[in-house]
Design a protein around this motif. Sequence first.
Motif, short mmCIF file in Angstrom:
data_model
loop_
_atom_site.label_atom_id
_atom_site.label_comp_id
_atom_site.label_asym_id
_atom_site.label_seq_id
_atom_site.Cartn_x
_atom_site.Cartn_y
_atom_site.Cartn_z
N GLY A 58 0.93 -1.76 -0.72
CA GLY A 58 0.02 -0.07 0.43
C GLY A 58 1.07 1.51 -0.40
O GLY A 58 0.49 2.33 -0.10
N THR A 59 1.89 1.35 0.38
CA THR A 59 2.99 2.42 0.78
C THR A 59 4.53 2.11 -0.61
O THR A 59 4.77 3.81 -0.57
CB THR A 59 3.36 2.69 1.71
OG1 THR A 59 4.61 1.45 2.13
CG2 THR A 59 2.33 2.24 2.54
N SER A 60 4.23 1.39 -1.34
CA SER A 60 5.61 1.29 -2.32
C SER A 60 6.88 0.92 -1.09
O SER A 60 7.89 1.68 -1.17
CB SER A 60 5.48 1.91 -3.29
OG SER A 60 4.68 1.63 -3.63
N LEU A 61 7.02 1.34 0.20
CA LEU A 61 7.94 2.05 1.01
C LEU A 61 9.09 0.40 1.41
O LEU A 61 8.84 -0.36 1.07
CB LEU A 61 7.66 2.32 2.37
CG LEU A 61 7.20 3.92 2.42
CD1 LEU A 61 6.90 4.25 3.62
CD2 LEU A 61 7.50 4.76 1.89
N PRO A 62 11.07 1.20 0.67
CA PRO A 62 11.06 -0.11 1.05
C PRO A 62 12.00 0.01 2.54
O PRO A 62 11.89 0.57 3.66
CB PRO A 62 12.68 0.01 0.50
CG PRO A 62 12.48 1.68 0.22
CD PRO A 62 10.86 2.30 0.69
N ARG A 63 12.40 -1.24 3.13
CA ARG A 63 12.79 -1.90 4.16
C ARG A 63 14.47 -1.75 4.60
O ARG A 63 15.01 -2.36 3.24
CB ARG A 63 12.74 -2.93 4.62
CG ARG A 63 12.79 -3.72 5.93
CD ARG A 63 12.20 -5.13 6.22
NE ARG A 63 12.88 -5.42 7.60
CZ ARG A 63 11.79 -6.04 8.87
NH1 ARG A 63 11.15 -6.68 8.12
NH2 ARG A 63 12.75 -6.37 9.45
N VAL A 64 14.76 -0.47 4.70
CA VAL A 64 15.81 -0.14 5.04
C VAL A 64 16.72 -1.07 6.51
O VAL A 64 15.92 -0.90 7.72
CB VAL A 64 16.23 1.32 4.61
CG1 VAL A 64 16.11 1.39 3.18
CG2 VAL A 64 15.93 1.98 5.39
N GLU A 65 18.11 -0.94 6.32
CA GLU A 65 18.89 -1.46 7.60
C GLU A 65 19.48 -0.67 8.22
O GLU A 65 19.58 0.17 9.74
CB GLU A 65 19.48 -2.40 7.42
CG GLU A 65 18.95 -4.35 6.56
CD GLU A 65 18.10 -4.24 8.08
OE1 GLU A 65 18.63 -4.38 8.85
OE2 GLU A 65 17.22 -5.03 7.55
N LYS A 66 19.97 0.88 7.71
CA LYS A 66 20.06 2.74 8.68
C LYS A 66 19.63 3.64 7.86
O LYS A 66 19.00 3.29 7.15
CB LYS A 66 21.70 2.65 7.77
CG LYS A 66 22.84 1.35 7.76
CD LYS A 66 23.78 1.40 7.41
CE LYS A 66 24.59 0.23 7.22
NZ LYS A 66 26.29 0.37 6.87
N GLN A 67 19.56 4.10 8.60
CA GLN A 67 18.75 5.66 8.95
C GLN A 67 17.58 5.54 8.63
O GLN A 67 17.19 6.07 7.06
CB GLN A 67 19.63 6.35 8.46
CG GLN A 67 21.25 6.98 8.31
CD GLN A 67 21.91 7.63 7.65
OE1 GLN A 67 21.60 8.06 6.55
NE2 GLN A 67 23.33 8.22 8.04
N PRO A 68 16.60 4.92 9.06
CA PRO A 68 15.17 4.77 8.80
C PRO A 68 14.59 5.74 8.88
O PRO A 68 14.62 6.47 9.74
CB PRO A 68 14.51 3.33 8.80
CG PRO A 68 15.32 3.09 10.60
CD PRO A 68 16.71 3.35 10.52
N LYS A 69 13.50 6.07 8.32
CA LYS A 69 12.96 7.44 8.46
C LYS A 69 11.37 7.36 9.49
O LYS A 69 11.25 7.63 10.23
CB LYS A 69 12.15 8.17 7.27
CG LYS A 69 13.46 9.15 6.49
CD LYS A 69 13.60 10.30 6.80
CE LYS A 69 14.34 11.06 6.30
NZ LYS A 69 13.35 11.49 5.13
N LEU A 70 10.95 6.40 9.26
CA LEU A 70 9.65 5.49 10.06
C LEU A 70 10.62 3.89 11.31
O LEU A 70 11.40 3.14 10.75
CB LEU A 70 9.05 4.64 9.67
CG LEU A 70 8.42 6.08 8.62
CD1 LEU A 70 7.16 5.56 7.09
CD2 LEU A 70 7.48 6.64 8.96
#
Length: 621
Positions: free
Chosen positions: A201-213
Amino acid sequence: MRERLATALLALLLCASPALAQPSAVTAQVPAPVPPPIAPAQQEVVEEDAATEVPEQEEMEPATGEERWGTAHRGYLEVQSQSVNLAEGELRATLANGVLRPARGYVPMEVTLQNPGSTPRVVRIGIESNLTGRSEVAAREVEVGPHQRLVAWVPIPVGVSGGMVRLRSPDATFRPYNFYSVDGEGQSTLVLGSEKSFQSGTSLPRVEKQPKLSVRFVPPEDAPRELASYVGHALVVVAGDVTSVPADAWNALEAYAATGGHLVLVRPPRDVAGRLPLLTSNDSGVQPYGFGVVRLCGKAEECGAGLLSDADAMEAPSQGFVGVVSPVGRAPAWMHGSAMLNNGEQPLLPGVQAPVGRFLILITLFVLAVGPGGLALARRKGPVALLIAVPSVALVTCLAIVAWSVLVEGFSIHAARYSLTWLDREHDRALTVGVGGYYANLEPEGIQIPALGALLGPDLNWDMQVPEADWTNGMVVTGGFLPSRTYREWAEVAAVPSRARLIVRREGEVLRVQNALGAPLVAGYVEIGGREWSLPALADGAEGEATQAPSSTNHSLPELLGFSEPVKNRFARVPWDTLLGPLPEGDFIAKLEGRGMAPSSALEVELHEGLHVVRGRVDGS
């Protein structure tokens, strides 16, 4: 002889022609031609082309989330909790440990209870802090029916980062276990739904460093039912089907948005206007909603970009996420000599420090009477008189200190209260955000906050106020609210039932107004018949005549509110443009005095000042 001469002649010929002496196999290997040397300028061009050339295999690899969004746009990181399983007899319990810790408010502790037996079981959940030394900072008692699975939520103040959890039931005591919470690197986000539905629903990627959320996922059917479990999160996202959220949990979500929260619906339902009655439009994007906002998502890419933009807008330069109302705590130890409150802010309640100067005067008089006075008395009357005089003077001094405390300060709670209220007359409720400064000589017994209300302390970590509360029926504060002789500030957000209203009626060219708001009316405006009218000062229940307001009226903050600068600093993220904007037909805005409409108004206090702004629709025509 001839043979020898022929052999010598052949040897001479072979020495004269070395190429003819090589074997045939070697002469067949012809070396590759050597290219001509490259000029310096041409050599730089060739090396640059070789550096920019990308192999075909690397071009076919999919781009990662950071490559697709860029380093300036980050995604999310899930703060994964650990499941702890406990068993005692037939009763089973599963607890989530290492959960996400919001920036303010409360950490929702999840406890799943299963009763496979045929007898209902009562379970008490107690949370002990490892910092405060108190017995219990949060507790809740639930009943698990036969063959029932029950998810119980216990909001823990964010000042308690770790401690002990104890489960007790008649004829059964679970082993205690240690719990802790985790601070997220990005904005704390509670997602009702699975990670798969959130990503789609958001197309947000999953990151390991410096996440915004920093994200915590909760199944929608197990969503918390109290406002306190949501109020500390910067974002609350409903990623799945809205209809899968229970009705009482949805009421808490709607109250979260209306009292200053940021609610995101990844897949808005068709009846979104009925579920969110304060919405003015069903269009996708961010829309104001009471004191908060609601984001209705459309396309997945736009929704994800909007979430990252919202996270950036919430970041304060020095404090991180700041709520719609923010009480101020005590200054840290290194500032105590120069300021009483953090950042040099002034207390809402003047004269809240203990009268140390006056007590020093009494103590000095006692020392003079006992020292030089006692020496003179001993010389004149003897040591027996001194033995009688010294205890008598000490008793008189103690009685003077007690008399000063009783007659001047008294045993009542001194308070200054300020609030802003949206009056939702269609649903007979009041949406309130408020702040108060309190000082008590003796600690009160406590107060009760409903399930759709929350009590908030200062946001800063060095002054985390930790109230003790029982959450069985809403929030019942049992201790830690107001320590004796200590100035404290508390904020409140609440959506509570209310019959308060402002009644108007036309009598020819005269507009009659009746104050049924439950507090004295100081000033205000109402829009009737395409004209703006000034409200008269009215006592609660009184009736008066409104006058037509001048055309230059613009509901400016200093004119209507009359809030001092320290008070306005507490309402950090209030949408003033919406609250004090133009009035549509039938709307009013008024300033009241008294205790206000927040749940803590039931607390008996000696009010130093009480100012409250209310906006809503009038009754009548």
